[in-house]
Design a protein around this motif. Structure first.
Motif, short mmCIF file in Angstrom:
data_model
loop_
_atom_site.label_atom_id
_atom_site.label_comp_id
_atom_site.label_asym_id
_atom_site.label_seq_id
_atom_site.Cartn_x
_atom_site.Cartn_y
_atom_site.Cartn_z
N ASN A 210 -4.97 0.38 5.18
CA ASN A 210 -3.77 1.23 5.15
C ASN A 210 -3.66 2.18 3.97
N ILE A 211 -4.31 1.88 2.85
CA ILE A 211 -4.19 2.80 1.69
C ILE A 211 -4.66 4.21 2.08
N VAL B 64 -2.87 -4.64 -7.13
CA VAL B 64 -2.70 -3.45 -6.29
C VAL B 64 -3.79 -2.44 -6.66
N HIS C 266 -7.53 -2.40 -5.28
CA HIS C 266 -7.86 -1.86 -3.95
C HIS C 266 -8.15 -0.37 -4.01
N TYR C 267 -7.36 0.35 -4.83
CA TYR C 267 -7.55 1.81 -4.95
C TYR C 267 -8.93 2.13 -5.53
N TYR D 211 2.12 -10.52 -0.22
CA TYR D 211 2.00 -9.20 0.42
C TYR D 211 3.40 -8.63 0.64
N MET E 158 -4.61 -4.00 3.26
CA MET E 158 -4.53 -3.02 2.15
C MET E 158 -5.64 -1.98 2.30
N TYR F 181 0.81 -1.22 0.00
CA TYR F 181 0.00 0.00 0.00
C TYR F 181 0.84 1.27 0.00
N LYS F 182 2.17 1.12 0.16
CA LYS F 182 2.98 2.34 0.31
C LYS F 182 3.33 2.97 -1.03
#
Ligand code: AKB
Length: 314
Positions: free
Chosen positions: A308-309, A187, A190-191, A213, A305, A174-175
């Motif tokens: 934390n996003i 990835v 999730h956004y 992960y 995810m 998520y970083k």
């Protein structure tokens, strides 16, 4: 001990590894390099612009910073390399050969270099693909990783270079965002979900791929690099595995948190790349030889995810 150099430090893996290595060894001990401008999380420690296709430029950074260990991550990923095959080959091969030659010439202590599940081709068993099956990759990226693995082994055998490597599956964190990979959808999904937008997937709903992960990937990398030299029996690259899922399965896991989430499928050229890779990997040598164990399954990863996003992107 000398310092650590990271190439490709602004990439998806590089930015997380830079942070982790700085937290272990101290900020000033880890020199991050890239051709792009660094984000704040990287520029708060030593940073140099570095094109890994230029051997002299790498040598200069090594000398100026008293480097003893290199994490050579700069590369073009699978989807981008397929669209620019000459650059994919040149960047992935020249960069590695420069680093290996410099390790030999300057007697560096240790090198880490990432390989990938892309070394496998359509004729490898698709389920629980083993360490030593035939490698017949059909992508430029896969060919560069297969050749790179052999170069690592060659430099270890002939010149004693302590080079260590992992065949990463698709990495999900998520970083930072990935760029140019076939597994990137896992990835991006999730956004989109967090924006309450429908997600159009460039793979088919049943395209299973090995994934991991980021926390697990970073742990595996540090564990491999800290392992006793005598425990490292594989000098090409270790199979590394955690989870395996299809786009439909990760969408279902997201729906447990966000019941209204919608996914549709619009496969493009990346489906062919995914079809040529295994569905899942057997990584028993890594588990047996240096104690690798993953922590995150699909549901734990998706929950982390989604939580934390928003915190990482306020
Ligand atoms: C890619 O999709 O190209 C990478 C990889 C599997 O090496 N994530």
């Amino acid at each position: 001990m000398g310092k650590i150099l990271i190439t490709g430090a602004c990439g998806q893996l590089g930015s997380e590894l830079t942070e982790k290595l700085r937290s272990i060894y101290g900020k000033e001990e880890v020199v991050a390099t890239d051709i792009q401008d660094p984000p704040e999380s990287i520029s708060d420690g030593p940073f140099e612009y570095l094109d890994v296709m230029k051997k002299d430029a790498i040598a200069k950074v090594i000398d100026e910073h008293d480097i003893k260990e290199v994490y050579h991550l700069a590369a073009l990923l699978s989807a981008k390399a397929e669209q620019n095959i000459e650059l994919g080959w040149k960047l992935n091969m020249d960069g590695l050969l420069h680093v290996l030659n410099l390790a030999k010439e300057k007697s560096l202590d240790k090198i880490f270099w990432p390989s990938s599940i892309a070394v496998f081709g359509p004729d490898a068993p698709s389920k629980d693909t083993g360490q030593n099956v035939a490698l017949n990759p059909t992508t430029v990226y896969g060919i560069s990783k297969m050749a790179g693995e052999q170069w690592c082994s060659y430099f270890h055998e002939n010149f004693g270079v302590d080079v260590r490597s992992l065949r990463y599956p698709g990495l999900i964190g998520y970083k930072s965002l990935p760029g140019g990979g076939t597994t990137d959808y896992a990835v991006d999904i999730h956004y989109k979900a967090l924006k309450n937008e429908p997600f159009s997937c460039f793979l088919d709903k049943d395209n299973a791929l090995p994934m991991m992960y980021m926390e697990d990937a970073i742990d595996a990398t540090i564990q491999l690099m800290q392992a006793d030299e005598s425990d490292i029996e594989i000098r090409t690259s270790y199979n590394l595995s955690a989870i395996s899922f299809t786009p439909e399965e990760i969408a279902e896991a997201i729906k447990k948190h966000m019941p209204g989430f919608e996914i549709s499928y619009d496969p493009d050229y990346r489906k062919k790349i995914a079809d040529s890779w295994p569905d899942s990997i057997d990584d028993s040598p890594a588990r047996e030889q240096w104690g690798w164990n993953h922590e995150y399954d699909l549901n734990k990863m998706v929950g982390d995810m989604l939580a934390n996003i928003p915190k990482a992107n306020p």
